[in-house]
Design a protein around this motif. Structure first.
Motif, PDB file in Angstrom:
ATOM      1  N   ARG A  80       0.836  -1.199   0.000  1.00 33.75           N
ATOM      2  CA  ARG A  80       0.000   0.000   0.000  1.00 33.75           C
ATOM      3  C   ARG A  80       0.874   1.253   0.000  1.00 33.75           C
ATOM      4  O   ARG A  80       0.593   2.225  -0.706  1.00 33.75           O
ATOM      5  CB  ARG A  80      -0.925  -0.023   1.231  1.00 33.75           C
ATOM      6  N   GLU A  81       1.962   1.200   0.755  1.00 28.94           N
ATOM      7  CA  GLU A  81       2.881   2.350   0.786  1.00 28.94           C
ATOM      8  C   GLU A  81       3.557   2.560  -0.572  1.00 28.94           C
ATOM      9  O   GLU A  81       3.686   3.694  -1.039  1.00 28.94           O
ATOM     10  CB  GLU A  81       3.966   2.098   1.838  1.00 28.94           C
ATOM     11  N   SER A  82       3.992   1.460  -1.221  1.00 22.62           N
ATOM     12  CA  SER A  82       4.615   1.584  -2.553  1.00 22.62           C
ATOM     13  C   SER A  82       3.614   2.197  -3.526  1.00 22.62           C
ATOM     14  O   SER A  82       3.962   3.028  -4.363  1.00 22.62           O
ATOM     15  CB  SER A  82       5.038   0.215  -3.112  1.00 22.62           C
ATOM     16  N   LYS A  83       2.362   1.751  -3.417  1.00 16.90           N
ATOM     17  CA  LYS A  83       1.336   2.233  -4.350  1.00 16.90           C
ATOM     18  C   LYS A  83       1.075   3.711  -4.131  1.00 16.90           C
ATOM     19  O   LYS A  83       0.953   4.479  -5.094  1.00 16.90           O
ATOM     20  CB  LYS A  83       0.049   1.421  -4.167  1.00 16.90           C
ATOM     21  N   SER A  84       1.026   4.114  -2.882  1.00 17.32           N
ATOM     22  CA  SER A  84       0.710   5.514  -2.649  1.00 17.32           C
ATOM     23  C   SER A  84       1.867   6.419  -3.105  1.00 17.32           C
ATOM     24  O   SER A  84       1.645   7.492  -3.650  1.00 17.32           O
ATOM     25  CB  SER A  84       0.259   5.691  -1.195  1.00 17.32           C
ATOM     26  N   ARG A  85       3.098   5.953  -2.959  1.00 16.88           N
ATOM     27  CA  ARG A  85       4.238   6.733  -3.495  1.00 16.88           C
ATOM     28  C   ARG A  85       4.137   6.865  -5.011  1.00 16.88           C
ATOM     29  O   ARG A  85       4.390   7.909  -5.582  1.00 16.88           O
ATOM     30  CB  ARG A  85       5.566   6.054  -3.151  1.00 16.88           C
ATOM     31  N   LEU A  86       3.771   5.757  -5.667  1.00 17.20           N
ATOM     32  CA  LEU A  86       3.631   5.783  -7.135  1.00 17.20           C
ATOM     33  C   LEU A  86       2.533   6.747  -7.553  1.00 17.20           C
ATOM     34  O   LEU A  86       2.733   7.604  -8.417  1.00 17.20           O
ATOM     35  CB  LEU A  86       3.324   4.371  -7.652  1.00 17.20           C
ATOM     36  N   LEU A  87       1.360   6.607  -6.946  1.00 13.89           N
ATOM     37  CA  LEU A  87       0.237   7.438  -7.380  1.00 13.89           C
ATOM     38  C   LEU A  87       0.513   8.918  -7.107  1.00 13.89           C
ATOM     39  O   LEU A  87       0.178   9.778  -7.927  1.00 13.89           O
ATOM     40  CB  LEU A  87      -1.063   6.975  -6.707  1.00 13.89           C
ATOM     41  N   ASP A  88       1.141   9.214  -5.969  1.00 15.34           N
ATOM     42  CA  ASP A  88       1.496  10.613  -5.681  1.00 15.34           C
ATOM     43  C   ASP A  88       2.416  11.172  -6.759  1.00 15.34           C
ATOM     44  O   ASP A  88       2.230  12.291  -7.235  1.00 15.34           O
ATOM     45  CB  ASP A  88       2.207  10.727  -4.329  1.00 15.34           C
ATOM     46  N   GLU A  89       3.404  10.378  -7.131  1.00 25.27           N
ATOM     47  CA  GLU A  89       4.382  10.863  -8.105  1.00 25.27           C
ATOM     48  C   GLU A  89       3.739  11.038  -9.484  1.00 25.27           C
ATOM     49  O   GLU A  89       3.992  12.025 -10.178  1.00 25.27           O
ATOM     50  CB  GLU A  89       5.583   9.909  -8.176  1.00 25.27           C
ATOM     51  N   VAL A  90       2.889  10.081  -9.893  1.00 31.11           N
ATOM     52  CA  VAL A  90       2.237  10.197 -11.201  1.00 31.11           C
ATOM     53  C   VAL A  90       1.295  11.403 -11.203  1.00 31.11           C
ATOM     54  O   VAL A  90       1.250  12.175 -12.163  1.00 31.11           O
ATOM     55  CB  VAL A  90       1.481   8.895 -11.565  1.00 31.11           C
ATOM     56  N   ALA A  91       0.563  11.601 -10.113  1.00 31.13           N
ATOM     57  CA  ALA A  91      -0.340  12.760 -10.030  1.00 31.13           C
ATOM     58  C   ALA A  91       0.475  14.055 -10.105  1.00 31.13           C
ATOM     59  O   ALA A  91       0.086  15.016 -10.772  1.00 31.13           O
ATOM     60  CB  ALA A  91      -1.142  12.702  -8.731  1.00 31.13           C
ATOM     61  N   ARG A  92       1.626  14.065  -9.427  1.00 34.16           N
ATOM     62  CA  ARG A  92       2.470  15.265  -9.441  1.00 34.16           C
ATOM     63  C   ARG A  92       2.964  15.562 -10.860  1.00 34.16           C
ATOM     64  O   ARG A  92       2.963  16.693 -11.310  1.00 34.16           O
ATOM     65  CB  ARG A  92       3.661  15.044  -8.508  1.00 34.16           C
ATOM     66  N   ARG A  93       3.328  14.493 -11.601  1.00 33.62           N
ATOM     67  CA  ARG A  93       3.911  14.721 -12.925  1.00 33.62           C
ATOM     68  C   ARG A  93       2.859  14.992 -13.994  1.00 33.62           C
ATOM     69  O   ARG A  93       3.152  15.631 -14.993  1.00 33.62           O
ATOM     70  CB  ARG A  93       4.713  13.489 -13.368  1.00 33.62           C
ATOM     71  N   THR A  94       1.659  14.434 -13.826  1.00 28.56           N
ATOM     72  CA  THR A  94       0.699  14.472 -14.941  1.00 28.56           C
ATOM     73  C   THR A  94      -0.622  15.146 -14.612  1.00 28.56           C
ATOM     74  O   THR A  94      -1.457  15.310 -15.500  1.00 28.56           O
ATOM     75  CB  THR A  94       0.352  13.031 -15.398  1.00 28.56           C
ATOM     76  N   ASP A  95      -0.858  15.488 -13.360  1.00 28.22           N
ATOM     77  CA  ASP A  95      -2.154  16.023 -12.943  1.00 28.22           C
ATOM     78  C   ASP A  95      -3.290  15.019 -13.085  1.00 28.22           C
ATOM     79  O   ASP A  95      -4.454  15.408 -13.070  1.00 28.22           O
ATOM     80  CB  ASP A  95      -2.535  17.277 -13.757  1.00 28.22           C
ATOM     81  N   ALA A  96      -2.975  13.762 -13.267  1.00 29.20           N
ATOM     82  CA  ALA A  96      -4.038  12.766 -13.427  1.00 29.20           C
ATOM     83  C   ALA A  96      -4.787  12.603 -12.110  1.00 29.20           C
ATOM     84  O   ALA A  96      -4.223  12.791 -11.032  1.00 29.20           O
ATOM     85  CB  ALA A  96      -3.440  11.427 -13.844  1.00 29.20           C
ATOM     86  N   ASP A  97      -6.060  12.257 -12.228  1.00 33.49           N
ATOM     87  CA  ASP A  97      -6.902  12.047 -11.061  1.00 33.49           C
ATOM     88  C   ASP A  97      -6.927  10.545 -10.788  1.00 33.49           C
ATOM     89  O   ASP A  97      -7.616   9.799 -11.475  1.00 33.49           O
ATOM     90  CB  ASP A  97      -8.309  12.583 -11.383  1.00 33.49           C
TER      91      ASP A  97
END
Ligand SMILES: *Cc1c(COP(=O)(O)O)cnc(C)c1O
Length: 568
Positions: free
Chosen positions: A346-363
């Motif tokens: 869950r922690e790995s996933k949240s780091r990934l999603l945070d980073e992708v959201a930061r780079r792409t503005d994806a929801d």
């Protein structure tokens, strides 16, 4: 090699016994001299060689513009920018240069050094040859400008520098005791020609057969792909123009210009005492390509410490003491409580999603099943298969639950079909907006790969069989408790237990890997398990670590090479 790697490092530093030649290597982010799987594998391999105290040095080239930095516009069109980096900041310059005859003039190359410090302090030195030196004219200076850029003449010049220049470099460094030259793919195969010349000089008028027997005694070759683009072939007139008449005649006498071209894989294979493929299935495929050679196989791996996410690394530290020195201990992951495995992921996933959201503005939705779909984009990888029937995809999401797909990968600058595939991915993203979230994250590199492999819920891989020699990103995923959904090719044939370590797409036969099989498996197995049985899904995560993370690792792989190929 001693059984206990810890005793190895107390040995005094001494001459290398193995020289590992590779066109690309991915060691750290500050050294962008790699394109993809081949370089990442080389980097992981060298790290494990250092961990295990292997007497090994490596030789590669220094590309001042790296491979390229990928930019994607709003239509999904890729453009390529040179990578800006400074060798001075990442490497030690050596007061030493070598000369190689290329296109009728002497090209000088200087050397830079990177030292990999292994887990117990043993150092593996990696040398980067660089033709951008004063005294070379512009054409010679640009030989090492870019990885896999330019035309055949440029490529052959680079390969002459790597193979011939690399042997010269080791001689200049006083590395006289090298008993094994390991060619990581065919790019460096001209090293065998240089070894033959040196042997001939030593023996005076010795017969060619005796010279070649000696060369063969010293060389080892690993082939990494059955795909034609991975095997460089140069027409004889180009060989003569770049290498000169003398070397062309020698290659002809040795039988390596048959059919009017130089095939670098044939040269490497023909000059080696040991030839191996990178998975069991790949060995079968390679044996069909080289029926006259007794091809062996050593299955690839990944460097566990490098690829475990922060949270997964902590989990292993808590439960599997010693895993950083010996990845086979990951076998005992089977005893880790499921909630801790799920928590680390869950922690790995949240780091990934945070980073992708930061780079792409994806929801992005942390609760949605997240598929990782990232690797070099080229036709045989069939990256767009998941989007070949959008209605089917919409229908299955409606029945089985939400899905989000995170894509990444570079297409070679002249791989027009690969570039088109990236455009298709962005079209699919637009068409599915509001129903399935599809995000393309630009510039796939080591950092992004680490985030994606660890943080996705399922790792998807559906290349056209039997073209995936091994594949390593699924191994990085497994190590992090991320099961694969993959066609039965490459490493997955060895790592797959249905519903235990992940899922197969289609059956074992070639061609038997349609989009229908992919949708079926998602709808009937992956999504229902993810949304309906969290405990079962955590068990699958844990088994991926215990059964696959513990085996598909470069420390196991280096030990196999040491025993079978290097005879250490
Ligand atoms: C691991 C890795 C690859 C190789 O991926 P495959 O699945 O083996 O094709 C390519 N690029 C990067 C940046 C990687 O980390």
């Amino acid at each position: 090699m001693a059984e206990d790697p810890l005793t190895e490092v107390s040995r005094p530093e001494r001459c290398a016994q193995v020289a590992y030649f590779t066109m690309e290597v991915a060691l750290v982010d500050a050294l962008p001299t790699y394109s993809g799987g081949l370089g990442v594998l080389a980097g992981d391999y060298l790290r494990s060689a250092a961990d295990l105290g292997l007497p090994l040095v490596a030789v590669t080239l220094l590309y001042r513009q790296g491979y390229f930095r990928q930019e994607i516009d709003e239509h999904g069109r890729q453009s390529e920018q040179p990578v800006r980096w400074s060798p001075e900041a990442a490497l030690q310059p050596l007061e030493l240069a070598v000369g190689v005859e290329i296109e009728g003039r002497s090209v000088r190359a200087r050397a830079w050094r990177y030292e990999i410090v292994g887990a117990t302090g043993w150092r593996v030195r990696v040398y980067f040859l660089d033709s951008d030196v004063e005294g070379n004219e512009a054409g010679a200076r640009s030989i090492t400008d870019q990885l896999y850029g330019g035309d055949g003449r440029h490529r052959l010049s680079q390969e002459a520098l790597l193979g011939i220049g690399g042997v010269e470099l080791l001689r200049a460094l006083g590395e006289e005791e090298i008993s094994t030259f390991h060619m990581n793919e065919g790019h460096s195969a001209l090293l065998a020609l240089r070894l033959a010349e040196i042997e001939q000089d030593k023996r005076g008028d010795a017969a060619l057969a005796a010279v070649m027997a000696e060369v063969r005694r010293r060389c080892v070759f690993t082939t990494h792909t059955p795909v034609a683009a991975g095997h460089d072939r140069f027409p004889a007139d180009l060989v003569a123009a770049v290498l000169g008449e003398g070397r062309t005649t020698a290659l002809r006498q040795l039988g390596f210009l048959e059919g009017g071209q130089l095939d670098m894989t044939d040269l490497g294979v023909g000059c080696s005492r040991f030839v191996n493929a990178v998975s069991r299935r790949h060995r079968e495929v390679t044996r069909r390509m080289f029926p006259q050679v007794g091809v062996r196989s050593i299955t690839n791996g990944v460097h566990s410490v490098r690829w475990a996410s922060e949270s997964v690394g902590r989990l292993f530290d808590d439960y599997l003491e010693g895993w950083r020195r010996d990845s086979s201990l990951l076998r005992y992951a089977a005893t880790i409580p499921l909630e801790d495995v799920a928590g680390a992921h869950r922690e790995s996933k949240s780091r990934l999603l945070d980073e992708v959201a930061r780079r792409t503005d994806a929801d992005l939705d942390p609760a949605a099943l997240t598929i990782g779909l990232a690797r070099r984009v080229t036709p045989y990888k069939q990256t767009t298969l998941l989007f070949s029937d959008l209605d089917r995809l919409r229908a299955l999401v409606n029945v089985a639950g939400p899905l989000q797909v995170l894509c990444a990968g570079k297409a070679h600058p002249r791989d027009w079909l690969g570039k088109e595939m990236i455009e298709q991915l962005s079209e699919a993203a637009r068409a599915l907006a509001g129903e399935v979230t599809v995000v393309f994250v630009e510039n796939y590199d080591l950092e992004l790969a680490a985030l994606l492999c660890a943080g996705s819920d399922v790792w998807l891989n559906n290349p056209a069989k039997p073209n995936e020699a091994s594949g390593t990103s699924g191994m990085k995923a497994a190590l992090n408790g991320v099961p694969s959904l993959s066609v039965l090719d490459g490493w997955w044939i060895e790592g797959w237990i249905e519903g235990v370590t992940g899922w197969a797409v289609g059956g074992a036969d070639e061609g038997d890997d349609s989009a229908g099989a992919l949708y079926d498996k998602l709808e009937l197995a992956v999504l229902p398990t993810f949304y309906g049985d969290a405990a079962r899904f955590a068990e699958i995560r844990r088994s991926a670590i215990a059964l696959n993370g513990s085996f598909f690792a470069t420390d196991r792989m280096v030990r196999e090479y040491a025993r079978a190929a290097y005879l250490l």
